[in-house]
Design a protein around this motif. Sequence first.
Motif, PDB file in Angstrom:
ATOM      1  N   TYR A 243       0.951  -1.294   0.534  1.00  0.00           N
ATOM      2  CA  TYR A 243       0.049   0.004  -0.123  1.00  0.00           C
ATOM      3  C   TYR A 243       0.634   1.473   0.363  1.00  0.00           C
ATOM      4  O   TYR A 243       0.544   2.070  -0.130  1.00  0.00           O
ATOM      5  N   ASP A 244       2.090   1.397   0.812  1.00  0.00           N
ATOM      6  CA  ASP A 244       2.779   1.822   0.239  1.00  0.00           C
ATOM      7  C   ASP A 244       4.115   1.930  -0.391  1.00  0.00           C
ATOM      8  O   ASP A 244       4.935   2.861   0.158  1.00  0.00           O
ATOM      9  N   ASP A 245       4.122   1.320  -1.348  1.00  0.00           N
ATOM     10  CA  ASP A 245       5.466   1.628  -2.052  1.00  0.00           C
ATOM     11  C   ASP A 245       4.961   2.498  -3.249  1.00  0.00           C
ATOM     12  O   ASP A 245       3.882   1.717  -4.047  1.00  0.00           O
ATOM     13  N   ASP A 246       5.515   3.416  -3.438  1.00  0.00           N
ATOM     14  CA  ASP A 246       5.492   4.270  -4.947  1.00  0.00           C
ATOM     15  C   ASP A 246       5.585   4.126  -6.017  1.00  0.00           C
ATOM     16  O   ASP A 246       5.019   4.196  -7.686  1.00  0.00           O
ATOM     17  N   SER A 247       6.389   2.865  -5.858  1.00  0.00           N
ATOM     18  CA  SER A 247       7.000   2.111  -7.207  1.00  0.00           C
ATOM     19  C   SER A 247       5.668   1.894  -7.597  1.00  0.00           C
ATOM     20  O   SER A 247       6.229   1.467  -9.604  1.00  0.00           O
ATOM     21  N   ARG A 248       5.044   1.669  -7.278  1.00  0.00           N
ATOM     22  CA  ARG A 248       3.491   0.711  -7.415  1.00  0.00           C
ATOM     23  C   ARG A 248       3.931  -0.631  -8.453  1.00  0.00           C
ATOM     24  O   ARG A 248       3.648  -1.033  -9.003  1.00  0.00           O
ATOM     25  N   THR A 249       4.828  -1.608  -7.668  1.00  0.00           N
ATOM     26  CA  THR A 249       5.740  -3.058  -7.920  1.00  0.00           C
ATOM     27  C   THR A 249       4.678  -3.845  -7.578  1.00  0.00           C
ATOM     28  O   THR A 249       4.528  -4.446  -6.783  1.00  0.00           O
ATOM     29  N   GLY A 475       0.118 -20.013 -13.668  1.00  0.00           N
ATOM     30  CA  GLY A 475       0.132 -18.892 -14.742  1.00  0.00           C
ATOM     31  C   GLY A 475       0.409 -17.653 -13.618  1.00  0.00           C
ATOM     32  O   GLY A 475      -0.111 -16.862 -14.310  1.00  0.00           O
ATOM     33  N   PHE A 476       1.057 -17.269 -12.682  1.00  0.00           N
ATOM     34  CA  PHE A 476       1.334 -16.359 -12.159  1.00  0.00           C
ATOM     35  C   PHE A 476       1.809 -15.531 -12.878  1.00  0.00           C
ATOM     36  O   PHE A 476       1.346 -14.129 -12.372  1.00  0.00           O
ATOM     37  N   ASP A 477       2.956 -16.108 -13.626  1.00  0.00           N
ATOM     38  CA  ASP A 477       4.157 -14.771 -14.307  1.00  0.00           C
ATOM     39  C   ASP A 477       3.228 -13.887 -15.009  1.00  0.00           C
ATOM     40  O   ASP A 477       2.841 -12.565 -15.515  1.00  0.00           O
ATOM     41  N   LYS A 478       2.214 -14.412 -15.264  1.00  0.00           N
ATOM     42  CA  LYS A 478       1.196 -13.923 -16.999  1.00  0.00           C
ATOM     43  C   LYS A 478       0.228 -12.795 -15.808  1.00  0.00           C
ATOM     44  O   LYS A 478       0.822 -12.360 -16.417  1.00  0.00           O
ATOM     45  N   VAL A 479       0.187 -13.272 -14.667  1.00  0.00           N
ATOM     46  CA  VAL A 479      -0.913 -12.367 -13.920  1.00  0.00           C
ATOM     47  C   VAL A 479      -0.476 -11.251 -13.896  1.00  0.00           C
ATOM     48  O   VAL A 479      -1.038  -9.777 -13.823  1.00  0.00           O
ATOM     49  N   MET A 480       0.988 -11.809 -13.041  1.00  0.00           N
ATOM     50  CA  MET A 480       2.189 -10.275 -12.195  1.00  0.00           C
ATOM     51  C   MET A 480       2.125  -9.021 -13.613  1.00  0.00           C
ATOM     52  O   MET A 480       1.558  -8.624 -13.478  1.00  0.00           O
ATOM     53  N   GLU A 481       2.515 -10.076 -14.739  1.00  0.00           N
ATOM     54  CA  GLU A 481       2.632  -8.901 -16.569  1.00  0.00           C
ATOM     55  C   GLU A 481       2.304  -8.320 -16.498  1.00  0.00           C
ATOM     56  O   GLU A 481       2.362  -6.608 -16.786  1.00  0.00           O
ATOM     57  N   GLU A 482       0.073  -8.845 -17.031  1.00  0.00           N
ATOM     58  CA  GLU A 482      -0.749  -7.836 -16.960  1.00  0.00           C
ATOM     59  C   GLU A 482      -0.761  -7.309 -16.410  1.00  0.00           C
ATOM     60  O   GLU A 482      -1.598  -5.800 -16.400  1.00  0.00           O
ATOM     61  N   ALA A 483      -1.015  -7.297 -14.630  1.00  0.00           N
ATOM     62  CA  ALA A 483      -1.537  -6.453 -13.735  1.00  0.00           C
ATOM     63  C   ALA A 483       0.272  -5.022 -13.537  1.00  0.00           C
ATOM     64  O   ALA A 483      -0.295  -4.128 -13.596  1.00  0.00           O
ATOM     65  N   GLN A 484       0.798  -5.716 -14.189  1.00  0.00           N
ATOM     66  CA  GLN A 484       2.095  -4.829 -14.288  1.00  0.00           C
ATOM     67  C   GLN A 484       1.730  -3.187 -14.990  1.00  0.00           C
ATOM     68  O   GLN A 484       2.233  -1.763 -15.049  1.00  0.00           O
ATOM     69  N   ALA A 485       0.991  -4.725 -16.199  1.00  0.00           N
ATOM     70  CA  ALA A 485       0.956  -3.623 -17.465  1.00  0.00           C
ATOM     71  C   ALA A 485       0.347  -2.228 -17.527  1.00  0.00           C
ATOM     72  O   ALA A 485       0.061  -1.263 -17.951  1.00  0.00           O
ATOM     73  N   GLN A 486      -1.047  -2.727 -16.845  1.00  0.00           N
ATOM     74  CA  GLN A 486      -2.316  -1.741 -16.269  1.00  0.00           C
ATOM     75  C   GLN A 486      -1.351  -0.593 -15.529  1.00  0.00           C
ATOM     76  O   GLN A 486      -2.211   0.467 -15.581  1.00  0.00           O
ATOM     77  N   ILE A 487      -0.732  -0.749 -14.455  1.00  0.00           N
ATOM     78  CA  ILE A 487      -0.865  -0.096 -13.623  1.00  0.00           C
ATOM     79  C   ILE A 487      -0.118   0.647 -14.424  1.00  0.00           C
ATOM     80  O   ILE A 487       0.446   1.894 -14.058  1.00  0.00           O
ATOM     81  N   ASP A 488       1.159   0.746 -14.783  1.00  0.00           N
ATOM     82  CA  ASP A 488       2.079   1.713 -15.895  1.00  0.00           C
ATOM     83  C   ASP A 488       1.464   2.186 -15.985  1.00  0.00           C
ATOM     84  O   ASP A 488       1.671   3.366 -16.703  1.00  0.00           O
ATOM     85  N   ALA A 489       0.392   1.359 -17.437  1.00  0.00           N
ATOM     86  CA  ALA A 489      -0.557   2.026 -18.426  1.00  0.00           C
ATOM     87  C   ALA A 489      -1.490   3.485 -17.455  1.00  0.00           C
ATOM     88  O   ALA A 489      -1.987   5.054 -17.840  1.00  0.00           O
ATOM     89  N   ALA A 490      -1.513   3.190 -16.836  1.00  0.00           N
ATOM     90  CA  ALA A 490      -2.883   4.155 -15.487  1.00  0.00           C
ATOM     91  C   ALA A 490      -1.794   4.973 -14.404  1.00  0.00           C
ATOM     92  O   ALA A 490      -2.241   6.008 -14.613  1.00  0.00           O
ATOM     93  N   TYR A 491      -0.596   4.842 -14.421  1.00  0.00           N
ATOM     94  CA  TYR A 491      -0.033   5.790 -13.950  1.00  0.00           C
ATOM     95  C   TYR A 491       1.136   6.451 -14.572  1.00  0.00           C
ATOM     96  O   TYR A 491       2.688   7.208 -14.313  1.00  0.00           O
ATOM     97  N   LYS A 492       1.140   6.273 -15.995  1.00  0.00           N
ATOM     98  CA  LYS A 492       2.451   6.938 -16.465  1.00  0.00           C
ATOM     99  C   LYS A 492       2.464   8.592 -16.527  1.00  0.00           C
ATOM    100  O   LYS A 492       2.011   9.237 -15.854  1.00  0.00           O
TER     101      LYS A 492
END
Length: 492
Positions: A243-249, A475-492
């Motif tokens: 919740y407090d990770d500003d890098s949103r990793t 398929g956890f890696d795929k889930v993580m990659e999809e989540a990170q991609a959506q976060i990165d797109a939302a917080y550019k």
Amino acid sequence: MRKMKKFAAAMLALTLTVTSLAGCGSKSEEANNGGQEAKTEESQEEGKDEVVTLKWIQVGAGMPSNYDAWQEHVNKLLEEKIGVNIDVEVVSWADWENRRSVVTNGGEYFDILFTDSTKYNSEVNLGAFLDITDLLPKAAPELYKYIPEDYWKAVSINDKIYSVPTYKDSSATQYFVWDKAMAEKYGIDYKNINTYKDLEPALKKIKDGEGTSPYVMDKSGADMLLSVYDQMGAGLPPIGVRYDDDSRTVVNALEQEDILSQLDIIHKMYKEGIINADAPNADQVPEYRMFFTAQGWSGAAKSTWGPNMGVEAEAIQFSDTVVSNTTVRGSLNAIYSGTKYPEKCLEFLQLINTDSKIRDAFYYGLEGENFNYTDDGKIERINNEWKMAGYTQGTFFNVSQLSTDEFNQWDEVKELNEKATPSVLLGFNLDTSKIETELANCRSVYEKYKSELFTGAKEPRELVKKISEELKTAGFDKVMEEAQAQIDAAYK
């Protein structure tokens, strides 16, 4: 995106300023939207002159023993007010996950279903719930105005509203809850214990003195440890952003040292007999416990936790207070996409959230058997046998106070919400449509091992390695990659 940042900021601003906080019919979009306008018009005419019965499925401690008498009483009130009868099925905690899956996947008819962040996205994508976006302000205008606008946004998926959030303690705070007399008997400075590291030696004193396990768990164990990781609506506890990770990793929360170090101590307590040996298989906990953990507010020790056990209890906060989409989605009520009575469902949900007498009947039980009203309108409990879970039903802010209350506990709930630390993903909603299969497979892996992990029955670091390997295969890696991609797109 700048838009997402503005939305998150707006959501935080409202959270900090609001003072009153505290079966599947079809698997296509058509199930949620197509034909609903005609169905609504038809149900409006149908509902004008007849009393309709709504089926509400919720989780709790099972069906109350006096359910029939209670139902007769409450239906008289509902019939008079909105022309509705209610048929409530209270599913026990142990049977809930299976029953919930049967209902949403098997086509069984219901009108309203309790749900939460664990499966809400999946259930919406499955087509189980009605899109109430347009109908809500028409059929339940008081309800729509009563719940803050950004709470509606927090439960929205693709800008559509599919549930009514329960307006209560919408942030999350964790507490150590003590039987005060027991703690004092062994000279425990419980008020200054707010970590598992300090907790273990204190509980060992009680265990050695009483000769029994003081920390009695059911099979969910200490799974609340993961609450500091925002699951983004994925419904998969191991995935998250702290919740407090500003890098949103996005990370596997189980592998993080802040979680593992606490699991180490829980495992030690299990080996020492501080935690009950049958915890990994225990469906329920006894009414009385010398010590337990709970989400809530400190005042609940005096109003609920202590009275339910028949002792004076004390609750000590051991986590930060966090607000996120996940915490708002901790308690939701959704309407079946195939309901015959969409308007009546919303009228009923409006009533239970705005009418104190109706709310009390669901929260406390049957007047005269479970409770009585005092002359000043407060509640005097006759017993603690009412099995419906109050948090599943509606707002806490119109529940009548107990006659024994020395303070208004809802004031503390409001303060916790106002001071809550916002998740760095507050306002972000993960689109799970491309990863539903992987999420389902990963949930199966997690469910298989979570009891042994969070009750301390197995060495955590080795078990986490095993879980992580199986998650990757699922398929956890795929889930993580999809989540990170959506976060990165939302917080550019």
